[in-house]
Design a protein around this motif. Structure first.
Motif, short mmCIF file in Angstrom:
data_model
loop_
_atom_site.label_atom_id
_atom_site.label_comp_id
_atom_site.label_asym_id
_atom_site.label_seq_id
_atom_site.Cartn_x
_atom_site.Cartn_y
_atom_site.Cartn_z
N TYR A 97 -33.40 -35.11 41.47
CA TYR A 97 -33.45 -36.05 40.34
C TYR A 97 -33.11 -35.38 39.01
O TYR A 97 -32.52 -36.01 38.13
N THR A 98 -33.48 -34.10 38.85
CA THR A 98 -33.33 -33.43 37.55
C THR A 98 -32.31 -32.31 37.58
O THR A 98 -31.92 -31.81 36.51
N SER A 99 -31.91 -31.86 38.77
CA SER A 99 -31.01 -30.71 38.96
C SER A 99 -31.64 -29.40 38.49
O SER A 99 -30.94 -28.40 38.31
N VAL A 100 -32.95 -29.38 38.29
CA VAL A 100 -33.67 -28.17 37.88
C VAL A 100 -33.93 -27.31 39.12
O VAL A 100 -34.33 -27.82 40.17
N LYS A 101 -33.73 -26.01 39.01
CA LYS A 101 -33.96 -25.08 40.11
C LYS A 101 -35.45 -25.03 40.45
O LYS A 101 -36.30 -25.02 39.57
N VAL A 102 -35.74 -24.99 41.76
CA VAL A 102 -37.11 -25.00 42.27
C VAL A 102 -37.33 -23.75 43.11
O VAL A 102 -36.44 -23.31 43.84
N GLU A 103 -38.53 -23.18 43.02
CA GLU A 103 -38.84 -21.99 43.80
C GLU A 103 -38.88 -22.31 45.29
O GLU A 103 -39.29 -23.38 45.71
N GLY A 104 -38.44 -21.34 46.10
CA GLY A 104 -38.48 -21.50 47.54
C GLY A 104 -39.84 -21.18 48.11
O GLY A 104 -40.77 -20.81 47.40
N GLY A 105 -39.97 -21.34 49.43
CA GLY A 105 -41.23 -21.12 50.11
C GLY A 105 -42.02 -22.41 50.24
O GLY A 105 -41.52 -23.51 50.00
N TRP A 106 -43.29 -22.28 50.64
CA TRP A 106 -44.16 -23.44 50.74
C TRP A 106 -44.54 -23.92 49.35
O TRP A 106 -44.96 -23.12 48.51
N GLN A 107 -44.36 -25.21 49.11
CA GLN A 107 -44.66 -25.79 47.81
C GLN A 107 -45.41 -27.10 48.00
O GLN A 107 -45.28 -27.77 49.04
N THR A 108 -46.20 -27.47 47.00
CA THR A 108 -46.84 -28.78 46.97
C THR A 108 -46.13 -29.60 45.91
O THR A 108 -46.13 -29.24 44.73
#
Length: 246
Positions: free
Chosen positions: A167-178
């Protein structure tokens, strides 16, 4: 094609994912499950979460059995609102889906439309047991809410790749996320390295195909991105041109 006639319950919402992934691996790419469920009565929340997921089934339809309460999306304002949003997303990435179907038709078993995470990340044992998420092609990750009342959902983004919020094209950290997942949102992420073909959505595919193309670039850690696009005239059975872009 193949379609599952599921019960209207949260368990079947979840099991639709491994069932559809299994049939994808059997070589049947056009497969889906009855959105909102087919047997017994659905609910507003279940139907909302199911259309969020079902909008991304290869074969996407709302289907109801006799004697159940009506479950057309417009029966509940929130389901109608969410349905419009996710179906608009589906229609906007139909060029990507169409290319995947072409590749599934003409390529190897690896070229499935939907695929489990381990198809792309087979050296990562964490992915082997994940059946609550799936990939569209090699690069769009869907992490649906599958439990009643939940507004958060836990998902895994293999850290070997970069990932971006759809939706935002913002980079997100990998791994398990909530991930935040209020009732009106389904988390979607895009793997770095993809050039995603898109078109503005329309009420029918005939009109959507006339809209201009947009190429959205999501870079990988090496600063590269690539993608493929299959395009034909949308009418005849004659295979048209197949474009590759980088």
């Amino acid at each position: 094609f193949f379609f599952f006639f599921f019960f209207s319950n949260w368990r079947n919402l979840y099991t639709s994912i491994p069932d559809i992934l299994s049939f994808s691996m059997f070589g049947i790419p056009l497969v889906g499950a009855d959105i909102c469920g087919f047997r017994n009565n659905t609910s507003e929340e279940l139907c909302t979460r199911w259309i969020q997921l079902g909008a991304f089934y290869p074969f996407s339809r709302n289907h109801n059995g006799k004697g159940n309460i009506p479950q057309e999306l417009y029966r509940w304002p929130i389901v109608a609102e969410v349905g419009r949003e996710v179906l608009n997303i589906r229609y906007s990435i139909l060029p990507y889906y169409y290319t995947l179907f072409y590749e599934a038709h003409s390529g190897s078993l690896q070229n499935t439309v939907l695929r489990p995470l381990w198809f792309e990340f087979w050296t990562n044992p964490v992915t082997y047991s994940i059946d609550r998420q799936f990939l569209i092609g090699k690069a769009i990750m869907i992490t649906p809410v599958l439990e009643q009342g939940a507004t958060l959902v836990r998902g895994y983004l293999p850290p070997i790749s970069w990932w971006y919020d759809f939706y935002t094209s913002v980079k997100v950290e990998g791994g398990w996320q909530t991930f935040d997942a209020p009732l009106k949102k389904i988390p979607i992420h895009v793997r770095g390295g993809l050039v995603l073909p898109k078109q503005n959505s329309a009420m029918v595919l005939r009109d959507a195909r006339r809209n201009p193309f947009e190429l959205k670039v999501f870079f990988c850690p090496h600063g590269n991105a690539s993608g493929t696009l299959y395009s034909d005239n949308g009418v005849s059975h004659t295979v048209g041109s197949y474009y590759t872009y980088t």
